[in-house]
Design an enzyme around this catalytic site. Sequence first.
Site, PDB file in Angstrom:
ATOM      1  N   HIS A   1      44.647  35.498  44.638  1.00  0.00           N
ATOM      2  CA  HIS A   1      46.035  35.947  44.558  1.00  0.00           C
ATOM      3  C   HIS A   1      46.958  34.782  44.904  1.00  0.00           C
ATOM      4  O   HIS A   1      46.510  33.666  45.141  1.00  0.00           O
ATOM      5  CB  HIS A   1      46.231  37.141  45.495  1.00  0.00           C
TER       6      HIS A   1
ATOM      7  N   HIS B   1      46.484  40.923  52.872  1.00  0.00           N
ATOM      8  CA  HIS B   1      47.275  39.700  52.721  1.00  0.00           C
ATOM      9  C   HIS B   1      48.699  39.952  53.200  1.00  0.00           C
ATOM     10  O   HIS B   1      49.093  41.092  53.478  1.00  0.00           O
ATOM     11  CB  HIS B   1      47.246  39.195  51.278  1.00  0.00           C
TER      12      HIS B   1
ATOM     13  N   ASP C   1      54.439  44.544  50.818  1.00  0.00           N
ATOM     14  CA  ASP C   1      54.015  45.892  50.440  1.00  0.00           C
ATOM     15  C   ASP C   1      52.621  46.232  50.946  1.00  0.00           C
ATOM     16  O   ASP C   1      52.107  47.323  50.682  1.00  0.00           O
ATOM     17  CB  ASP C   1      54.098  46.095  48.921  1.00  0.00           C
ATOM     18  N   HIS C   2      52.032  45.317  51.719  1.00  0.00           N
ATOM     19  CA  HIS C   2      50.718  45.570  52.283  1.00  0.00           C
ATOM     20  C   HIS C   2      50.695  45.542  53.812  1.00  0.00           C
ATOM     21  O   HIS C   2      49.672  45.884  54.406  1.00  0.00           O
ATOM     22  CB  HIS C   2      49.696  44.577  51.734  1.00  0.00           C
TER      23      HIS C   2
ATOM     24  N   HIS D   1      47.506  50.503  42.693  1.00  0.00           N
ATOM     25  CA  HIS D   1      48.478  49.411  42.750  1.00  0.00           C
ATOM     26  C   HIS D   1      49.240  49.277  41.430  1.00  0.00           C
ATOM     27  O   HIS D   1      49.476  48.194  40.912  1.00  0.00           O
ATOM     28  CB  HIS D   1      47.795  48.087  43.109  1.00  0.00           C
TER      29      HIS D   1
ATOM     30  N   HIS E   1      51.731  39.897  51.914  1.00  0.00           N
ATOM     31  CA  HIS E   1      52.843  40.350  51.089  1.00  0.00           C
ATOM     32  C   HIS E   1      53.337  41.674  51.667  1.00  0.00           C
ATOM     33  O   HIS E   1      52.537  42.526  52.075  1.00  0.00           O
ATOM     34  CB  HIS E   1      52.427  40.502  49.626  1.00  0.00           C
TER      35      HIS E   1
ATOM     36  N   ASP F   1      45.222  42.633  46.431  1.00  0.00           N
ATOM     37  CA  ASP F   1      45.606  42.324  45.067  1.00  0.00           C
ATOM     38  C   ASP F   1      44.784  41.123  44.591  1.00  0.00           C
ATOM     39  O   ASP F   1      44.462  40.262  45.374  1.00  0.00           O
ATOM     40  CB  ASP F   1      47.077  41.952  45.001  1.00  0.00           C
TER      41      ASP F   1
END
Length: 301
Positions: A140, A60, A64-65, A268, A62, A210
């Site tokens: 999410h 996805h 941090d990914h 995570h 976001h 997530d």
Amino acid sequence: MKLTILGCYAATPRTLTNPTAQLIEIKNRLFLIDCGEGTQVQLRKNKIKFSKINQIFISHLHGDHFYGLIGLISTFSLLNRNNDLHIFGPKGIKEIILLQLKLSNSWPNFGLFFHELTSNQSEVIFEDDKVLVKTIPLKHRVYTNGFLFEEKLDQRKLNIEAVQKYQIEKCYYQNIKNGKDILLDNGTLVSNNELTFDPEKPKSYAFCSDTAYNEAIIPIIENVDILYHEATFLQSEANLAAKTMHSTAKEAATIAQKAQVKQLVLGHYSTRYDAISLFKEEAETIFPNVLLADDGESFEL
């Protein structure tokens, strides 16, 4: 099958922890799953030949990914990569990456292909003669997928003693491994089961991060060998998990139990906690086979 954790902590990178990125090696193929900030540094630290990575799966959008993705692509160009690179991720990933390449005038010297995902149903997104990859629709704050990696069944293995007993010539070996019976010169038909052994059972790995607690994924991940499931919070912060659409360690363990997976790997983690061992302790009250991901950790099937 070997899983290497490059990063497994939530939100921001810190001195000793990194955001999400994993490398799964299946039958000499390397697949990168997510690409948080600093992923290419982690690849070097773990002595991984990342020039062999030809497919990257982004769960996805976001940061941090996927914030490490543009840096990795740029490094590939600097290293004069020739192989095509295929990126699988949510709709929008192509626009984000191409804009950065355009404004920095840094077009890669290799084929860069985007496979944008929009379906809310599980679908096959990659397949070759050894591996099949499906999406796992997650729940999410933005459109998110996990990924299920499944080995394909190998050829049957030759029983050399049996083959030599019947004095079968080597030119027939491939047919035997393909499952065919053999007719001898004297008219005797030798069953393939006598000439071969069963191949190893194909292995499977499910990556789920997530996501909020979501029992809809259970039929997709049922009986997998290893399930990686996010556990951002402990149950004491279940209200925060619900608010941010993440899972607790207890919820991850409940999914593992209901899906009857063989092994659960947690990751995570929120950095609010003093020790990640707390996540294992909580999960084991529900599901016995729990391992903790940590940066640089490897798991072999």
